[in-house]
Each structure stands twice: as C-alpha cells, then as structure tokens.
Design a protein around this motif. Structure first.
Motif, PDB file in Angstrom:
ATOM      1  N   GLY A  49       0.768  -1.165   0.077  1.00 53.73           N
ATOM      2  CA  GLY A  49      -0.154  -0.156   0.069  1.00 53.73           C
ATOM      3  C   GLY A  49       0.873   1.345   0.175  1.00 53.73           C
ATOM      4  N   MET A  50       2.196   1.105  -0.600  1.00 56.21           N
ATOM      5  CA  MET A  50       2.958   2.397  -0.369  1.00 56.21           C
ATOM      6  C   MET A  50       2.498   3.246  -1.569  1.00 56.21           C
ATOM      7  SD  MET A  50       6.923   1.379   0.316  1.00 56.21           S
ATOM      8  CE  MET A  50       6.970   0.228  -0.934  1.00 56.21           C
ATOM      9  N   LEU A  51       2.499   4.532  -1.415  1.00 62.59           N
ATOM     10  CA  LEU A  51       2.241   5.552  -2.458  1.00 62.59           C
ATOM     11  C   LEU A  51       3.412   6.209  -2.532  1.00 62.59           C
ATOM     12  CD1 LEU A  51      -1.002   6.837  -0.609  1.00 62.59           C
ATOM     13  CD2 LEU A  51      -0.999   5.132  -2.615  1.00 62.59           C
ATOM     14  N   ALA A  55       9.973   7.695  -3.632  1.00 59.94           N
ATOM     15  CA  ALA A  55      10.897   6.628  -3.349  1.00 59.94           C
ATOM     16  C   ALA A  55      11.151   5.414  -4.288  1.00 59.94           C
ATOM     17  CB  ALA A  55      10.050   5.971  -1.959  1.00 59.94           C
ATOM     18  N   GLU A  56       9.982   5.206  -5.073  1.00 63.29           N
ATOM     19  CA  GLU A  56      10.425   4.086  -6.146  1.00 63.29           C
ATOM     20  C   GLU A  56      11.337   4.611  -7.427  1.00 63.29           C
ATOM     21  OE1 GLU A  56       9.290   0.894  -6.704  1.00 63.29           O
ATOM     22  OE2 GLU A  56       7.799   0.512  -4.949  1.00 63.29           O
ATOM     23  N   GLY A  57      11.535   5.926  -7.358  1.00 66.77           N
ATOM     24  CA  GLY A  57      12.135   6.429  -8.337  1.00 66.77           C
ATOM     25  C   GLY A  57      11.954   6.302  -9.596  1.00 66.77           C
ATOM     26  N   THR A 245      14.227  -4.384   0.217  1.00 69.81           N
ATOM     27  CA  THR A 245      13.163  -4.661   1.395  1.00 69.81           C
ATOM     28  C   THR A 245      12.711  -3.235   1.952  1.00 69.81           C
ATOM     29  OG1 THR A 245      14.727  -6.271   2.384  1.00 69.81           O
ATOM     30  CG2 THR A 245      12.947  -5.602   3.738  1.00 69.81           C
ATOM     31  N   TYR A 246      11.313  -3.357   2.180  1.00 69.39           N
ATOM     32  CA  TYR A 246      10.903  -1.774   2.910  1.00 69.39           C
ATOM     33  C   TYR A 246       9.987  -2.272   4.014  1.00 69.39           C
ATOM     34  CZ  TYR A 246       7.373  -3.630  -0.831  1.00 69.39           C
ATOM     35  OH  TYR A 246       6.310  -4.298  -1.330  1.00 69.39           O
ATOM     36  N   LEU A 247       9.877  -1.189   4.919  1.00 75.11           N
ATOM     37  CA  LEU A 247       9.137  -1.651   6.196  1.00 75.11           C
ATOM     38  C   LEU A 247       8.099  -0.398   6.014  1.00 75.11           C
ATOM     39  CD1 LEU A 247      11.850  -3.124   6.873  1.00 75.11           C
ATOM     40  CD2 LEU A 247      11.340  -2.300   9.271  1.00 75.11           C
ATOM     41  N   GLY A 258       8.015  -5.801   2.536  1.00 78.66           N
ATOM     42  CA  GLY A 258       8.145  -6.449   1.468  1.00 78.66           C
ATOM     43  C   GLY A 258       9.601  -6.200   0.871  1.00 78.66           C
ATOM     44  N   ALA A 259       9.669  -6.511  -0.184  1.00 81.09           N
ATOM     45  CA  ALA A 259       9.284  -7.630  -1.100  1.00 81.09           C
ATOM     46  C   ALA A 259      10.046  -8.195  -1.925  1.00 81.09           C
ATOM     47  CB  ALA A 259       7.962  -7.301  -1.963  1.00 81.09           C
ATOM     48  N   THR A 260       9.929  -9.344  -2.211  1.00 83.77           N
ATOM     49  CA  THR A 260      11.122 -10.105  -3.289  1.00 83.77           C
ATOM     50  C   THR A 260      10.583  -9.734  -4.417  1.00 83.77           C
ATOM     51  OG1 THR A 260       9.787 -11.925  -3.490  1.00 83.77           O
ATOM     52  CG2 THR A 260      11.417 -12.116  -1.848  1.00 83.77           C
ATOM     53  N   HIS A 328       2.667  -3.161 -12.356  1.00 79.10           N
ATOM     54  CA  HIS A 328       3.675  -3.550 -11.754  1.00 79.10           C
ATOM     55  C   HIS A 328       4.103  -3.281 -10.243  1.00 79.10           C
ATOM     56  CE1 HIS A 328       8.584  -3.883 -11.971  1.00 79.10           C
ATOM     57  NE2 HIS A 328       8.108  -4.788 -11.619  1.00 79.10           N
ATOM     58  N   ARG A 329       4.812  -2.475  -9.813  1.00 77.34           N
ATOM     59  CA  ARG A 329       5.074  -2.015  -8.392  1.00 77.34           C
ATOM     60  C   ARG A 329       4.261  -0.890  -7.868  1.00 77.34           C
ATOM     61  NH1 ARG A 329      10.007  -3.953  -6.207  1.00 77.34           N
ATOM     62  NH2 ARG A 329       9.724  -2.163  -4.803  1.00 77.34           N
ATOM     63  N   ASN A 330       3.357  -0.441  -8.756  1.00 73.96           N
ATOM     64  CA  ASN A 330       2.596   0.760  -8.523  1.00 73.96           C
ATOM     65  C   ASN A 330       1.146   0.662  -8.627  1.00 73.96           C
ATOM     66  OD1 ASN A 330       5.156   2.339  -8.147  1.00 73.96           O
ATOM     67  ND2 ASN A 330       5.513   1.529 -10.318  1.00 73.96           N
TER      68      ASN A 330
HETATM   69  N1  GLY Z   1       5.277  -1.673  -4.456  1.00 72.89           N
HETATM   70  C1  GLY Z   1       6.325  -2.103  -4.039  1.00 72.89           C
HETATM   71  C2  GLY Z   1       6.373  -3.780  -4.490  1.00 72.89           C
HETATM   72  O1  GLY Z   1       5.669  -3.887  -5.309  1.00 72.89           O
HETATM   73  O2  GLY Z   1       6.901  -4.480  -3.922  1.00 72.89           O
END
Ligand code: GLY
Length: 371
Positions: A49-51, A55-57, A245-247, A258-260, A328-330
């Motif tokens: 649930g990161m917005l 940070a994701e660049g 890794t993120y917390l 997460g996350a691999t 993807h990650r977003n």
């Molecule tokens: N948004 C972070 C991830 O996909 O792991």
C-alpha cells in the motif's frame, strides 16, 4: 434477450484496478458488472500500500502519472470513505530512502524531489536505523494506504451500494470479438459451466493474468513475497524503503514488509526459504530492533508487469475493449488516476487534451510488432 444498450460493461478482474474503475463508472451512472475469479489472489490484497512515486524512483511519463495520482488520492479516498463508511487508513507518513553513500543517494532518479538527510538526521527520522546507512532522502509527499485491510473492502462496499453487480468464482476463458469489435466474453461460471456473456464494452484489468485472457498484450507475473511484524505502536513513524526490502508501519504498530521481485518464479506461488531470508536480512540491515518483533503473517502474490515496467492503459486493438493492466510495483498508487482516465475515456472521451496526451504514452501500441 436484453438489448445491447442495457448490457452492463464488463470489468474483467475484481482486483483494486477493477474495483476503482467500476466505482468511477458507477458514479457516472454506468451499468457495470465485475467478473472475478478469486478475489484473494488480487495484488490489491498482497501489496504493502505504498504511495511512492519518489521512493520508487519512477521516471519520465510514469513519474508524471504517479505524481498526478498521488495528488488525486486524498479526494478520491475521501469520496470512497464517505460512500462506504470505512476509513481507508490513508497516512501521509513520508518515506525515508537510506543510502550507504552520497554518490548512491545523488544517483536516485527522483533525488531532486526529496530532502537530503545526513546520518544524524537519518537517525532522528528513523530511530534505530542500521549503521550501514550514511545518508538518505526523505520524501514527505509519499505515504501509504491500508489496502489489504481497508481500501479493498471500502471500494467493494461503495461499488455494491452504487449498484455494481459482482460475479465471484468466475473464470474468463476468452474475449469474443467480431470484425475487431468486442462482443463479450466466454466464461467458466461459478457452477463450472461454460457460458457466454455478451457485451459491447469491457475493461481488461486481470492483473498478472491479463495475457491469459487476451494474449495480444505482453504481461507477465513478477512474484513478491511479504511478511508482517507487530511492532510497538509508534516505534516507526516513516516508511523505510531500502534496496530489496521496505518496512511500512500501520497506525496500530503492524509493520508490513516487502518484497521479493521474482520474475523467474512465473506463477509458481507460495513462500520460499530464500525469499523469506531476503526479507529477514533486509529487516536486520534496515532496523535491527525489528528482528525482535513478533511475526504475524507471511504471504505472496504476483505483480502484473509489462516489458517496460509501465502500465497498459486505454483502448485496445478491439473497439469496445479497454486496457488497465501492467501496473507492476505501482498498482495502489496508480489506481486513482487509472480509474479517472479510463472512466473519462470510456464515457465518450471526457478527457482533456493533456489527459489524452498522457494516456497515449501508456498505449499498448508501444509494443506493437515487438512481442
Ligand atoms: N510497490 C512495492 C512492490 O511492488 O514491492
């Protein structure tokens, strides 16, 4: 048989993106039906649930899309909360990205949007941060939402209250087309019988499985393993976003981790010792104290990824079928802007010139004849 005008628009996928688009369309008075195979598989129930566009660049058009969505999220969430009566746990908590050196920090593609932290400042922002980290970037504009426990439920409830129809346990087998026009879908219904659902409009938002339904688009799964810890309330105020890794600290002290990023795993689901070890080593490096906090849950899921890591949005090769996949990650970040742009596009082009231009950057045609 119902006339085509009364047939609902079919949302192919009951994950976060599907729910967000259904909500937007239903508010515009459209008749909508969501077809979902297994809601618990949805990435919206897996992600942290990161917005986090900064940070994701993120880069280029994707950064722009992410920033637009980030700005839209407070009003979007407020409307969902009002319609559903469920608080979504939106937290403007900021994200700290730590680095071992100034060179690495300055190479972060969105560094100019962040506040530079020296080691002392890093310790103030994240008390107990590992000794390896010498500097950092603080993105106060990035944050989080409690997608797993709240946003998904809130959107479901808001959709139901707006009259959206849900079919759960339904597998979409095929998209049906005639002369390049969308005609509906063939499904395996909840009684495991093959059935045809006719419709002139549909949105393909089936996440990592999108290309199994419509193989004209290049989408593949990237597995992510996660876990959560119960920390002391307020022990961690900011999200820490380290490499690998993120917390993510929730209001009640739960920390989602997460996350691999496992492309080679395909759809091979479940937890692996190597994946869990990566996360545990990441926790130890970022916040050693957290290795003493009790572990609560472990889970995994599949991100939908396109060859360039950006989503496929807008019209498809078939008239009447729209695409909203490959986030993807977003996905959590981009749900709000995706829903807005898709709903405007579907409702007879209510897009402004700039929105239309932006949407075109995410057209499937960028992969035409390449995959
Ligand atoms: N948004 C972070 C991830 O996909 O792991």
């Amino acid at each position: 048989m119902a006339s085509s005008a009364t047939k609902p628009l079919l949302i192919l996928g009951g994950g976060l993106i599907g729910l967000a688009i259904a909500y937007e369309l239903a508010k515009k008075g459209r008749k909508v039906e969501i077809l979902s195979r297994c809601r618990s598989e949805a990435a919206g129930f897996v992600a942290a649930g990161m917005l986090a566009p900064h940070a994701e660049g993120l880069k280029s058009h994707l950064l722009k899309l992410g920033q637009l969505s980030l700005n839209r999220i407070p009003a979007w969430v407020q409307a969902i909360e009002e319609d559903s009566g469920i608080n979504c746990g939106l937290k403007n908590c900021g994200i700290v990205v730590p680095f071992p050196s100034e060179d690495k920090r300055d190479a972060h593609s969105t560094a100019s949007f962040g506040q530079t932290l020296n080691r002392k400042e890093l310790e103030l922002e994240v008390p107990g941060i590992g000794t390896h980290w010498q500097t950092g970037l603080l993105f106060t504009q990035d944050g989080q939402i409690d997608n797993r426990r709240r946003l998904m439920q809130a959107l479901e409830k808001a959709c139901l209250d707006l009259g959206v129809h849900f079919q759960e346990g339904v597998e979409v087998l095929n998209v049906i087309a005639d002369k390049k026009e969308f005609q509906g879908v063939q499904i395996l219904n909840a009684d495991r019988k093959v059935e045809v659902l006719p419709s002139n409009e549909g949105v393909l938002c089936s996440g990592a499985w999108s290309n199994q339904i419509f193989n004209a688009i290049p989408i593949f799964p990237v597995k992510g393993q996660m876990l959560s810890l119960q920390g002391p309330k307020e022990a961690l105020k900011r999200i820490i976003f380290g490499p690998g890794t993120y917390l993510v600290p929730r209001e009640d002290g739960l920390v989602v981790i997460g996350a691999t990023n496992e492309k080679e795993a395909g759809f091979y689901s479940g937890l692996t010792p190597a994946g869990q070890r990566q996360l545990l080593q990441g926790i130890e490096a970022l916040l050693p104290e957290a290795t003493k906090w009790p572990q609560m849950e472990r889970w995994s899921g599949f991100r939908p990824c396109s060859p360039d890591g950006a989503p496929l949005l807008g019209s498809s090769i078939l008239k009447g079928l729209w695409l909203a996949t490959g986030h993807h990650r977003n996905g959590v970040l981009l749900a709000a802007i995706t829903a807005e742009l898709l709903a405007k596009s579907i409702c007879q082009n209510q897009l402004s010139h700039n929105e239309d231009k932006l949407l075109k950057q995410f057209s499937w045609t960028r992969f035409k004849n390449k995959y």
